[in-house]
Design an enzyme around this catalytic site. Structure first.
Site, mmCIF file in Angstrom:
data_model
loop_
_atom_site.group_PDB
_atom_site.id
_atom_site.type_symbol
_atom_site.label_atom_id
_atom_site.label_comp_id
_atom_site.label_asym_id
_atom_site.label_seq_id
_atom_site.Cartn_x
_atom_site.Cartn_y
_atom_site.Cartn_z
ATOM 1 N N ALA A 130 0.792 -1.225 0.000
ATOM 2 C CA ALA A 130 0.000 0.000 0.000
ATOM 3 C C ALA A 130 0.826 1.278 0.000
ATOM 4 O O ALA A 130 0.280 2.360 0.219
ATOM 5 C CB ALA A 130 -0.933 0.003 1.221
ATOM 6 N N ASN A 199 2.256 -3.490 7.672
ATOM 7 C CA ASN A 199 3.283 -4.030 6.785
ATOM 8 C C ASN A 199 3.981 -2.921 5.995
ATOM 9 O O ASN A 199 5.119 -3.098 5.547
ATOM 10 C CB ASN A 199 2.667 -5.058 5.834
ATOM 11 C CG ASN A 199 2.375 -6.375 6.532
ATOM 12 O OD1 ASN A 199 3.258 -6.993 7.108
ATOM 13 N ND2 ASN A 199 1.120 -6.804 6.487
ATOM 14 N N HIS A 229 -0.884 6.935 4.690
ATOM 15 C CA HIS A 229 0.526 6.706 5.009
ATOM 16 C C HIS A 229 1.323 7.905 4.521
ATOM 17 O O HIS A 229 1.232 8.284 3.343
ATOM 18 C CB HIS A 229 1.053 5.442 4.329
ATOM 19 C CG HIS A 229 0.288 4.198 4.655
ATOM 20 N ND1 HIS A 229 0.316 3.603 5.899
ATOM 21 C CD2 HIS A 229 -0.528 3.425 3.884
ATOM 22 C CE1 HIS A 229 -0.445 2.519 5.881
ATOM 23 N NE2 HIS A 229 -0.973 2.404 4.684
#
Length: 278
Positions: A130, A199, A229
């Site tokens: 991602a 992750n 993020h």
């Protein structure tokens, strides 16, 4: 250990299709397996699915135990969590199959990474999932050390709840009306605390080359319609900032919708599609 970096030079027409075994039939596995079965990844075919739950007719390929899958596959895709990498990574590589890892958090364990490096003849690959910008971080690192690397991950509070949390922290998360920092630590520590949610921290650490150099902040936000993020890095040669926002999977909100498509992109490169650079 080998990270996915470029498509093989041999044209797909001159090589047999990669025989893919898929571990996990969840938010990631369903999308990946369905696309493989539909022929959407040239040069790769879904041979079997490995899952500890009976799937019946849900999977578009035979459901096999891992031992049987390793006799018929040359590439195993992990889409079931860090525990699979820890429990079966060496077994897969020793059997001669390559391993594509989606749960990169497992690779912040130095002992496990050393064992995987020593295993073979299969090779290890990972997908960034991602987050983007990993190739640029790798290139920047070649110029000289990155003196500061931070990652801030923001998700819905419910997706971050963990068994180790005390009642005070759980209460703060569940009653929050705005962003709440849940935990701060290194990219080595955070993936172990949130094995299904962070992750990305491990992927950034793999690009930078040092899990302890990446400082991570995990934030719970009840208004977080998107998973967010933010990666910031700097060194003597420049500074870099990447921000991504993803819709979470409707059924498994700890996973962003984009992750299985990142896995498919990596599979396309490993299957030898020409002109594919990761």
């Amino acid at each position: 250990m080998t990270a996915v970096s470029a498509a093989p030079a041999t044209p797909p027409a001159t090589r047999a299709p990669r025989r893919v075994g898929l571990i996990g039939w969840g938010a990631i596995g369903r999308v990946v397996g369905t696309a493989l079965a539909a022929g959407e990844v040239p040069g790769a075919e879904l041979t079997c699915v490995v899952d500890n739950r009976p799937l019946g007719d849900a999977a578009p390929a035979p459901q096999l135990p891992l031992e049987s899958a390793l006799t018929s596959c040359d590439l195993i895709v992990e889409a079931a969590g860090q525990g699979v990498v820890r429990a079966h990574g060496e077994e897969i590589l020793t059997a001669g199959a390559d391993l594509l890892i989606a749960s990169t958090g497992a690779l912040t364990d130095d002992a496990l990474t050393a064992r995987l490096r020593a295993a073979g003849p299969g090779r290890v690959y990972f997908t960034g999932g991602a987050v983007g910008g990993l190739d640029l971080l790798q290139a920047a690192r070649a110029l000289g050390p990155l003196t500061e690397v931070t990652l801030t991950t923001t998700k819905l509070p419910a997706t971050l709840e963990q068994p180790w949390m005390d009642e005070e922290l759980l209460h703060r998360m569940r009653t929050a009306t705005g962003p709440v920092e849940v935990l701060r630590g290194s990219a080595r520590e955070i993936p172990a605390k949130f094995p299904r949610s962070t992750n990305v921290a491990a992927s950034v650490a793999l690009a930078v080359g040092d899990p302890d150099a990446v400082r991570v902040s995990v934030v719970a936000d009840p208004a977080a319609r998107h998973t967010r993020h933010v990666v910031e890095a700097s060194g003597g040669h420049g500074s870099y900032r990447f921000e991504v926002r993803h819709l979470p999977d409707a059924d498994t909100p700890a996973t962003s919708q984009v992750v299985p498509y990142a896995v498919l992109r990596s599979l396309a490169a490993l299957a030898g599609r020409p002109g594919m650079i990761l």
